[in-house]
Motif scaffolding. Structure first.
Motif, PDB file in Angstrom:
ATOM      1  N   ASN A   1       0.825  -1.218   0.000  1.00 13.46           N
ATOM      2  CA  ASN A   1       0.000   0.000   0.000  1.00 13.46           C
ATOM      3  C   ASN A   1       0.858   1.266   0.000  1.00 13.46           C
TER       4      ASN A   1
ATOM      5  N   GLU B   1     -13.428   6.744  -3.298  1.00  8.74           N
ATOM      6  CA  GLU B   1     -12.591   7.648  -2.505  1.00  8.74           C
ATOM      7  C   GLU B   1     -11.401   8.177  -3.281  1.00  8.74           C
TER       8      GLU B   1
ATOM      9  N   ASN C   1      -5.600  11.006   1.419  1.00  9.44           N
ATOM     10  CA  ASN C   1      -6.332  10.275   2.454  1.00  9.44           C
ATOM     11  C   ASN C   1      -7.412   9.480   1.729  1.00  9.44           C
TER      12      ASN C   1
ATOM     13  N   ARG D   1      -8.490   5.081   0.289  1.00  8.74           N
ATOM     14  CA  ARG D   1      -8.490   3.665   0.682  1.00  8.74           C
ATOM     15  C   ARG D   1      -8.071   2.817  -0.512  1.00  8.74           C
TER      16      ARG D   1
ATOM     17  N   GLY E   1     -10.350  -1.808   1.270  1.00  8.54           N
ATOM     18  CA  GLY E   1     -10.872  -0.961   2.339  1.00  8.54           C
ATOM     19  C   GLY E   1      -9.835  -0.432   3.307  1.00  8.54           C
ATOM     20  N   THR E   2      -8.590  -0.855   3.187  1.00  8.05           N
ATOM     21  CA  THR E   2      -7.529  -0.391   4.073  1.00  8.05           C
ATOM     22  C   THR E   2      -7.273   1.101   3.860  1.00  8.05           C
ATOM     23  N   PRO E   3      -7.259   1.906   4.937  1.00 10.79           N
ATOM     24  CA  PRO E   3      -6.961   3.335   4.782  1.00 10.79           C
ATOM     25  C   PRO E   3      -5.545   3.547   4.247  1.00 10.79           C
TER      26      PRO E   3
ATOM     27  N   ARG F   1      -3.156   6.807   3.951  1.00  9.65           N
ATOM     28  CA  ARG F   1      -2.962   8.232   4.235  1.00  9.65           C
ATOM     29  C   ARG F   1      -1.467   8.482   4.350  1.00  9.65           C
TER      30      ARG F   1
END
Length: 156
Positions: free
Chosen positions: A41, A65, A135, A137, A141-143, A145
């Motif tokens: 990520n 998002e 910011n 995902r 669904g993992t944030p 940022r």
């Protein structure tokens, strides 16, 4: 920091000294970085275009998002070469004013690979420092940022 891949265990080893502007509590260290198999990520590429910035991530992004311009911020600033060490940030738009300039993200496009986004802005110019923050995902669904800093030496 000098980093090397070990031919014995395929881990990345790094060592180095801490210098100015660090949050480190020790003056240096020797580190082993190993891949755990979990998704990284992380951004893996950044390209400046004449009208924006293209970011590529290691993993697919969540469409809704990642396509929202409100999920991103961009700032730019320059420094001055002065006789004492350290310079405040100076506006790119008005070089006689201290501070950073916000660069509005006008639109965001997610590429077909679902890992590359294009942040459309007004035309960019060379600048000593540019900060791109997000910011969002990833698809699971993992944030996600974080922020990247770069210098623009030339705009294609």
């Amino acid at each position: 920091i000098r980093a090397r891949l070990s031919p014995y265990d395929d881990h990345l080893y790094a060592c180095g000294l801490s210098v100015w502007q660090t949050a480190g509590v020790e003056p240096g260290g020797f580190y082993r970085i190993r891949y755990t198999g979990r998704p990284l990520n992380l951004p893996v590429a950044l390209h400046v275009r004449s009208n924006g910035v293209e970011l590529t991530f290691s993993d697919p992004l969540a469409r809704e998002e990642s396509s929202d311009p409100q999920s991103y911020s961009i700032e730019q600033w320059n420094y001055r070469w002065i006789e004492r060490y350290g310079s405040p940030a100076y506006s790119v738009k008005n070089p006689n004013v201290e501070g950073r300039d916000s660069v509005p993200v006008e639109a965001v496009r997610l590429a077909g690979d679902k890992r590359t986004i294009f942040l459309q802005t007004r035309p960019l110019k060379p600048v000593m420092q540019m900060k791109v923050a997000w910011n969002i995902r990833v698809a699971d669904g993992t944030p996600l940022r974080n922020e990247l800093y770069q210098t623009i030496n030339a705009v294609p």
